[in-house]
Design a protein around this motif. Structure first.
Motif, PDB file in Angstrom:
ATOM      1  N   PRO A  90      35.846  40.991  28.086  1.00 39.32           N
ATOM      2  CA  PRO A  90      37.247  40.830  28.456  1.00 39.32           C
ATOM      3  C   PRO A  90      38.217  40.744  27.277  1.00 39.32           C
ATOM      4  O   PRO A  90      39.415  40.891  27.471  1.00 39.32           O
ATOM      5  N   ASP A  91      37.706  40.480  26.047  1.00 39.67           N
ATOM      6  CA  ASP A  91      38.590  40.399  24.887  1.00 39.67           C
ATOM      7  C   ASP A  91      37.739  40.494  23.622  1.00 39.67           C
ATOM      8  O   ASP A  91      36.501  40.520  23.684  1.00 39.67           O
ATOM      9  N   ASN A  92      38.407  40.510  22.475  1.00 37.99           N
ATOM     10  CA  ASN A  92      37.675  40.717  21.222  1.00 37.99           C
ATOM     11  C   ASN A  92      37.050  39.452  20.640  1.00 37.99           C
ATOM     12  O   ASN A  92      36.587  39.456  19.502  1.00 37.99           O
ATOM     13  N   LYS A  93      37.005  38.386  21.420  1.00 35.72           N
ATOM     14  CA  LYS A  93      36.333  37.148  20.979  1.00 35.72           C
ATOM     15  C   LYS A  93      34.917  37.050  21.540  1.00 35.72           C
ATOM     16  O   LYS A  93      34.282  35.994  21.462  1.00 35.72           O
ATOM     17  N   ILE A  94      34.402  38.130  22.085  1.00 31.48           N
ATOM     18  CA  ILE A  94      33.090  38.068  22.747  1.00 31.48           C
ATOM     19  C   ILE A  94      31.974  37.711  21.767  1.00 31.48           C
ATOM     20  O   ILE A  94      31.026  37.008  22.137  1.00 31.48           O
ATOM     21  N   PHE A  95      32.069  38.149  20.522  1.00 27.17           N
ATOM     22  CA  PHE A  95      31.017  37.838  19.559  1.00 27.17           C
ATOM     23  C   PHE A  95      31.008  36.348  19.227  1.00 27.17           C
ATOM     24  O   PHE A  95      29.951  35.727  19.121  1.00 27.17           O
ATOM     25  N   ARG A 107      45.160  28.322  30.661  1.00 27.56           N
ATOM     26  CA  ARG A 107      46.475  28.206  30.011  1.00 27.56           C
ATOM     27  C   ARG A 107      47.362  29.395  30.377  1.00 27.56           C
ATOM     28  O   ARG A 107      48.584  29.300  30.345  1.00 27.56           O
ATOM     29  N   ASP A 108      46.740  30.496  30.698  1.00 24.64           N
ATOM     30  CA  ASP A 108      47.419  31.708  31.175  1.00 24.64           C
ATOM     31  C   ASP A 108      46.565  32.333  32.266  1.00 24.64           C
ATOM     32  O   ASP A 108      45.367  32.057  32.359  1.00 24.64           O
ATOM     33  N   ALA A 109      47.198  33.197  33.052  1.00 23.79           N
ATOM     34  CA  ALA A 109      46.452  33.936  34.066  1.00 23.79           C
ATOM     35  C   ALA A 109      45.497  34.913  33.387  1.00 23.79           C
ATOM     36  O   ALA A 109      45.682  35.282  32.220  1.00 23.79           O
ATOM     37  N   TRP A 110      44.482  35.343  34.111  1.00 24.22           N
ATOM     38  CA  TRP A 110      43.506  36.302  33.575  1.00 24.22           C
ATOM     39  C   TRP A 110      43.801  37.703  34.119  1.00 24.22           C
ATOM     40  O   TRP A 110      44.394  38.535  33.426  1.00 24.22           O
ATOM     41  N   LEU A 111      43.417  37.979  35.341  1.00 22.41           N
ATOM     42  CA  LEU A 111      43.566  39.330  35.890  1.00 22.41           C
ATOM     43  C   LEU A 111      45.023  39.782  35.876  1.00 22.41           C
ATOM     44  O   LEU A 111      45.322  40.941  35.597  1.00 22.41           O
ATOM     45  N   THR A 112      45.935  38.869  36.161  1.00 23.89           N
ATOM     46  CA  THR A 112      47.364  39.205  36.238  1.00 23.89           C
ATOM     47  C   THR A 112      48.122  38.698  35.012  1.00 23.89           C
ATOM     48  O   THR A 112      49.319  38.442  35.082  1.00 23.89           O
ATOM     49  N   ASN A 113      47.415  38.580  33.900  1.00 20.02           N
ATOM     50  CA  ASN A 113      48.037  38.095  32.670  1.00 20.02           C
ATOM     51  C   ASN A 113      49.261  38.939  32.303  1.00 20.02           C
ATOM     52  O   ASN A 113      49.247  40.166  32.461  1.00 20.02           O
ATOM     53  N   HIS A 121      37.235  43.467  34.665  1.00 21.34           N
ATOM     54  CA  HIS A 121      37.861  42.160  34.446  1.00 21.34           C
ATOM     55  C   HIS A 121      37.780  41.315  35.717  1.00 21.34           C
ATOM     56  O   HIS A 121      37.452  40.117  35.653  1.00 21.34           O
ATOM     57  N   LYS A 122      38.086  41.926  36.848  1.00 19.66           N
ATOM     58  CA  LYS A 122      38.053  41.166  38.107  1.00 19.66           C
ATOM     59  C   LYS A 122      36.636  40.702  38.421  1.00 19.66           C
ATOM     60  O   LYS A 122      36.429  39.575  38.899  1.00 19.66           O
ATOM     61  N   LYS A 123      35.661  41.556  38.149  1.00 26.52           N
ATOM     62  CA  LYS A 123      34.265  41.178  38.403  1.00 26.52           C
ATOM     63  C   LYS A 123      33.848  40.010  37.509  1.00 26.52           C
ATOM     64  O   LYS A 123      33.192  39.068  37.967  1.00 26.52           O
ATOM     65  N   LEU A 124      34.251  40.056  36.230  1.00 25.06           N
ATOM     66  CA  LEU A 124      33.928  38.955  35.316  1.00 25.06           C
ATOM     67  C   LEU A 124      34.603  37.658  35.761  1.00 25.06           C
ATOM     68  O   LEU A 124      33.975  36.596  35.755  1.00 25.06           O
ATOM     69  N   GLU A 125      35.876  37.760  36.140  1.00 22.14           N
ATOM     70  CA  GLU A 125      36.573  36.549  36.576  1.00 22.14           C
ATOM     71  C   GLU A 125      35.945  36.004  37.857  1.00 22.14           C
ATOM     72  O   GLU A 125      35.783  34.791  38.010  1.00 22.14           O
ATOM     73  N   TYR A 126      35.579  36.888  38.766  1.00 22.98           N
ATOM     74  CA  TYR A 126      34.903  36.472  40.000  1.00 22.98           C
ATOM     75  C   TYR A 126      33.631  35.689  39.683  1.00 22.98           C
ATOM     76  O   TYR A 126      33.394  34.600  40.231  1.00 22.98           O
ATOM     77  N   ASN A 127      32.824  36.224  38.789  1.00 16.00           N
ATOM     78  CA  ASN A 127      31.562  35.562  38.431  1.00 16.00           C
ATOM     79  C   ASN A 127      31.805  34.208  37.770  1.00 16.00           C
ATOM     80  O   ASN A 127      31.069  33.239  38.016  1.00 16.00           O
ATOM     81  N   VAL A 128      32.809  34.140  36.922  1.00 12.01           N
ATOM     82  CA  VAL A 128      33.156  32.867  36.272  1.00 12.01           C
ATOM     83  C   VAL A 128      33.568  31.840  37.317  1.00 12.01           C
ATOM     84  O   VAL A 128      33.111  30.682  37.306  1.00 12.01           O
ATOM     85  N   LEU A 129      34.431  32.235  38.227  1.00  7.24           N
ATOM     86  CA  LEU A 129      34.935  31.293  39.230  1.00  7.24           C
ATOM     87  C   LEU A 129      33.825  30.852  40.185  1.00  7.24           C
ATOM     88  O   LEU A 129      33.832  29.713  40.673  1.00  7.24           O
ATOM     89  N   ARG A 130      32.863  31.720  40.436  1.00  6.33           N
ATOM     90  CA  ARG A 130      31.729  31.351  41.297  1.00  6.33           C
ATOM     91  C   ARG A 130      30.888  30.247  40.653  1.00  6.33           C
ATOM     92  O   ARG A 130      30.310  29.408  41.359  1.00  6.33           O
TER      93      ARG A 130
END
Length: 426
Positions: free
Chosen positions: A103-108, A158-164, A178-187
């Protein structure tokens, strides 16, 4: 004491407003019988560093564990404070980054930090994990630890994700991922915390499995201790000082204010000559060119980047505080953190805003002048109106009861109650 593992990529000595919410939570948690351990980044290139805020965390006995990992920015810059690039370059870099990193460049960093967290959780007992996002990759990496360690997960938006507001999806597949990742996180998340009602409503709409009680609202705030024994700078003259404290990026620009002020110098030079525009933070060369092209040098004072406490001194030394958000439907769920320290100062606020939560919040403050983001005539007329009230010593006074709602200590108490309620229900 209960123990909470806090995951915060943005944490002191990194500066700017993105670190303050988490810093203040960790500062006050111990007062409510929760001991925080923060996993954050090591020495990295960033637009601002603030050693005073790091000292504040250390003086509050916050345990800090640092880890570094390769990030795109570190490939181009030395590990130091760097200047913000122009809006064009920054926008270009952002689009490239969002195209290739999901979802962003901080994945590493997130993957490496989660390995450190795993080792820590094997050797110590923690009662909860608190993840603050963005970066969203933190939530992706750390929610995977729930099944492994059977530990409650709390995610703070602190900010929205999918609708940032700064979202960029080059293809429909990017948005889907992105939506799939956010879905999995929220689950996998036990409780979600958001900074305003709009983000909560979006999550409930986009993810039907979420219940109203699954999401709590804790707004941004201010730390009253920051304002104790804070002496204003002596006033150099009797001119009305309008101050902006913060960064300019992604459509947040002084361009419309400056253009409206130029109109003021033509139509009401008597008013313009009694106003100074002060800017605290990295002003950017492109904004300086606007000032020069409009020949407003004698009205504008570029103060530059200051530490957090010195910025607050500038805030309380001003007559009116200014801010803007661009004219965009994407901004309806954004509440800039600086608003709440503006509130704490008790100063009138001049805001150029689109419709949304920021506009409604500032209107509740009472001591506010609100205009459209890009309406030069309206901005100019508001400058005249506020100046007239300044001359008459009749600038509006805020609602103290409203301001008190955003005390960081009280907001941390709300967070602790969420932790405790969940643990008791378990």
């Amino acid at each position: 004491m209960f123990k909470v593992l806090v995951i915060a990529y943005y944490y002191p000595p990194l500066g700017l407003s993105g670190v303050q919410r988490t810093l203040k939570f960790t500062k006050y948690l111990s007062q409510y019988n929760w001991q925080p351990t923060v996993i954050t980044t090591g020495k990295i290139s960033y637009f601002a560093h603030d050693e005073q805020m790091l000292k504040e965390a250390e003086n509050s006995n916050v345990r800090i564990i640092r880890t570094e990992a390769i990030a795109p920015g570190s490939l181009f810059f030395r590990k130091s404070t760097i200047k913000m690039p122009s809006s064009f370059i920054q926008g270009l870099f952002t689009r490239i980054s969002k195209t290739f990193f999901i979802p962003d460049n901080k994945i590493f960093w997130a993957k490496k930090a989660s390995k450190i967290a795993s080792k820590l959780l094997k050797s110590e007992k923690f009662d909860a994990i608190f993840i603050t996002i963005p970066p969203f990759s933190s939530a992706v990496a750390f929610t995977k630890l729930k099944a492994k360690f059977d530990i409650p997960i709390f995610v703070d938006y602190r900010d929205a994700w999918l609708t940032n507001q700064f979202r960029f999806y080059p293809t429909p597949i990017h948005r889907y991922l992105h939506k799939k990742l956010e879905y999995n996180v929220l689950r996998k998340t036990d409780r979600v915390i958001v900074v305003n009602r709009n983000i909560k409503e979006e999550l409930l709409t986009n993810y039907q499995f979420l219940k109203f009680r699954d999401i709590d609202i804790i707004p941004h705030g201010y730390d009253p201790e920051d304002f104790e024994n804070l002496n204003p700078y002596p006033k150099e003259n009797n001119k009305m000082v309008i101050l902006y404290a913060g960064s300019f990026y992604e459509g947040i620009t002084p361009k419309y204010l400056l253009k409206a002020f130029k109109l003021l110098t033509i139509e009401r030079p008597d008013v313009a000559s009694n106003i100074e525009l002060h800017f605290v933070g990295q002003f950017k060369r492109e904004n300086l060119k606007i000032v020069q092209n409009l020949k407003l040098e004698k009205f504008v004072k570029e103060i530059g980047y200051l530490t957090h406490l010195d910025t607050l001194r500038r805030i309380i030394s001003s007559d009116i505080l200014w801010l803007m958000l661009p004219k965009s439907a994407r901004m309806y769920n954004v509440t800039p953190g600086k608003i709440f320290e503006y509130f704490a100062s008790g100063k009138p606020i001049f805001a150029n805003l689109p419709e949304g939560v920021a506009k409604s919040t500032i209107t509740e403050y009472k001591a506010s002048f609100v205009s459209e983001s890009e309406n030069l005539e309206e901005i100019k007329n508001t400058l005249i109106k506020s100046h007239d009230l300044y001359i008459e010593n009749k600038l509006p006074i805020p609602d103290d009861e409203f301001i008190n709602r955003f005390d960081r200590s009280k907001l941390t108490e709300q967070l602790v109650k969420i932790f405790q309620f969940y643990l008791k229900t378990e």
